[in-house]
Design an enzyme around this catalytic site. Sequence first.
Site, PDB file in Angstrom:
ATOM      1  N   ASN A  23      -1.232   0.475  -5.720  1.00  0.00           N
ATOM      2  CA  ASN A  23      -0.804   1.860  -5.465  1.00  0.00           C
ATOM      3  C   ASN A  23       0.113   2.407  -6.559  1.00  0.00           C
ATOM      4  O   ASN A  23       0.112   3.603  -6.828  1.00  0.00           O
ATOM      5  CB  ASN A  23      -0.185   2.010  -4.068  1.00  0.00           C
ATOM      6  CG  ASN A  23       1.108   1.278  -3.897  1.00  0.00           C
ATOM      7  OD1 ASN A  23       1.366   0.286  -4.582  1.00  0.00           O
ATOM      8  ND2 ASN A  23       1.936   1.725  -2.981  1.00  0.00           N
ATOM      9  N   ALA A  37      -3.444  -6.057  -9.364  1.00  0.00           N
ATOM     10  CA  ALA A  37      -4.514  -5.886  -8.375  1.00  0.00           C
ATOM     11  C   ALA A  37      -5.833  -5.652  -9.112  1.00  0.00           C
ATOM     12  O   ALA A  37      -5.872  -4.949 -10.129  1.00  0.00           O
ATOM     13  CB  ALA A  37      -4.194  -4.707  -7.474  1.00  0.00           C
ATOM     14  N   GLU A  87       8.584  -7.670  -2.229  1.00  0.00           N
ATOM     15  CA  GLU A  87       8.688  -6.231  -1.934  1.00  0.00           C
ATOM     16  C   GLU A  87       7.452  -5.903  -1.105  1.00  0.00           C
ATOM     17  O   GLU A  87       6.353  -5.787  -1.654  1.00  0.00           O
ATOM     18  CB  GLU A  87       8.691  -5.417  -3.237  1.00  0.00           C
ATOM     19  CG  GLU A  87       9.903  -5.632  -4.120  1.00  0.00           C
ATOM     20  CD  GLU A  87      11.176  -5.020  -3.547  1.00  0.00           C
ATOM     21  OE1 GLU A  87      11.089  -4.217  -2.608  1.00  0.00           O
ATOM     22  OE2 GLU A  87      12.258  -5.367  -4.045  1.00  0.00           O
ATOM     23  N   CYS A 116       4.709   2.712  -0.146  1.00  0.00           N
ATOM     24  CA  CYS A 116       5.502   1.882   0.782  1.00  0.00           C
ATOM     25  C   CYS A 116       6.649   2.690   1.392  1.00  0.00           C
ATOM     26  O   CYS A 116       7.196   2.303   2.420  1.00  0.00           O
ATOM     27  CB  CYS A 116       6.042   0.658   0.065  1.00  0.00           C
ATOM     28  SG  CYS A 116       7.059   1.063  -1.363  1.00  0.00           S
TER      29      CYS A 116
END
Length: 497
Positions: free
Chosen positions: A165, A190, A263, A297
């Site tokens: 993200n 990722a 995190e 997040c």
Amino acid sequence: MKLSGSLSTMLEDPRLFRQYAYVDGRWTHGNGGREEVVQDPATGEVIGHIPWLEADQICMAVDAAEAAFAHWRALRVDERCERLLAWYDLLQANREDLATIMTLEQGKPLPDARGEVEYGASFVRWFAEEGKRTFGETIPSHIPNAALGTIKEPVGIAALITPWNFPLAMITRKAAAALAAGCTVIVKPAGETPYSALALAELAERAGIPAGVFNVVLGEPAEVSKILCAEERVKAVSFTGSTRVGRLLLEQSANTVKRVSLELGGNAPFIVGPDMDPREAALAAVAAKFQTAGQDCLAADRILVHESIHDEFVEHFAERMAALTVGNGLDSEVDLGPLIHRQAVEKAAGIVEDALAKGATLVAGDQQEAPGENFFMPVLLTGVTRDMKVWNEETFAPVAGITAYEDDDQVIEMANDTEYGLAAYLYTYDIRRIWKLMRALEYGMVAVNSVKMTGPPVPFGGIKQSGLGREGGVTGIDEYLDTKYYCLGALGSVSGS
Ligand SMILES: NC(=O)c1ccc[n+]([C@@H]2O[C@H](COP(=O)([O-])OP(=O)(O)OC[C@H]3O[C@@H](n4cnc5c(N)ncnc54)[C@H](O)[C@@H]3O)[C@@H](O)[C@H]2O)c1
Ligand SMILES: N[C@@H](CC=O)C(=O)O
């Protein structure tokens, strides 16, 4: 699958688009011929391919990071920091290309991608400065004729595992701290968004960061992480991602007793007090909910509004939400890009369906209007209750759920009713309410009357199942430093020791 093939032609500097892993200063193929296709989430077009490294190649990355560690830690700190500043300058100079790569692979609107490049670069500059301030201390001695103190030393090789993200800033917030401390790093980005990480590697090389100091490995996620977590020479694992995977990595790191920083996910409450202007609060809530199409997040997941202003707040929220434009992030009019893939769209649809089946009201959000298969139109639900997924899960989608509350004690209890503890928002001008709620909220970060809360100087991180440790700020570098205590004995009589 449509092939785009056009990313490199969109860049001023095509060499920033790399389709190989980066190990020991070399662009590397996978030995086993396995690869992954990377798609533009907005169009489904293929942007490119990346190789998957085999187990022995991951071990070679550890060998390289180990060999480079001896030299990198031995550099004077100002020499290390000069190279970080050169890296920072290159990130700034290549901002447009980095933003284009990010929008293509992640989907976020170009202005947001530019913002993330700035944000990511700001951690590099911050830690280039902080690296010079890793002070030890002197300790008044309780031992006769001795001098006591501490020095800080780099932990060694750090494995950095990051999500899709924020494909650039989640790497620099870790890597800059680790490199400034004198560690070498192995980044595992990722698979959805590898190209930002690889562009970072290209620029790190140009900045004079030596071979083996900054490595990017690509591969089957569980396989790569397992090797890095089991490897004794890797001393720290820093992970940003879901709580599910974070738990797994913590478990896998136990055997070698690594330093683990996590995190993880959030489920942020956004609390609006009765004294608040409902319009002002609604505009802030929309901003806190829909950034990165809700895939953040810090996204406001549970919007808790005092019953006395609830209806007015909902009206303003719906009005502002209706003005958001959904589309391809390359289009300058767009506020919300696509979700990362089709599964994310299906998950979002399931959350909405579950809420409606359990009695929530759909105020707005028509998926027929979605401009493509990975897009999800913003949804506003009212009457959200605790038995619904939209309350209990991190939605990671543009789905806003509003619940009315009666008083401060009730809203504290509601806000804390989650396994997560990353960030909370509070909107009220009443100083006594601010103090009471700010202290009672079980979160690592509380933003009062502000949507923006992040940046290099702050200790970013969560409590409960949102994580371990802090990134950024003056303590972020400590995740990569050991404290060595020394006792110099038999010094003879030293007055004042
Ligand atoms: N707290 C923060 O600072 C922060 C910041 C950004 C994102 N996040 C969280 O990240 C999540 C979204 O990102 P995501 O979907 O990429 O998370 P994710 O946990 O699925 O993936 C994160 C990383 O772990 C790897 N991974 C996936 N499955 C794995 C496995 N079985 N074993 C080992 N590694 C594996 C992925 O390839 C990726 O590199 C959300 O929960 C979000 O809240 C947290
Ligand atoms: N917005 C967050 C990333 C969370 O997904 C940050 O600023 O670090």
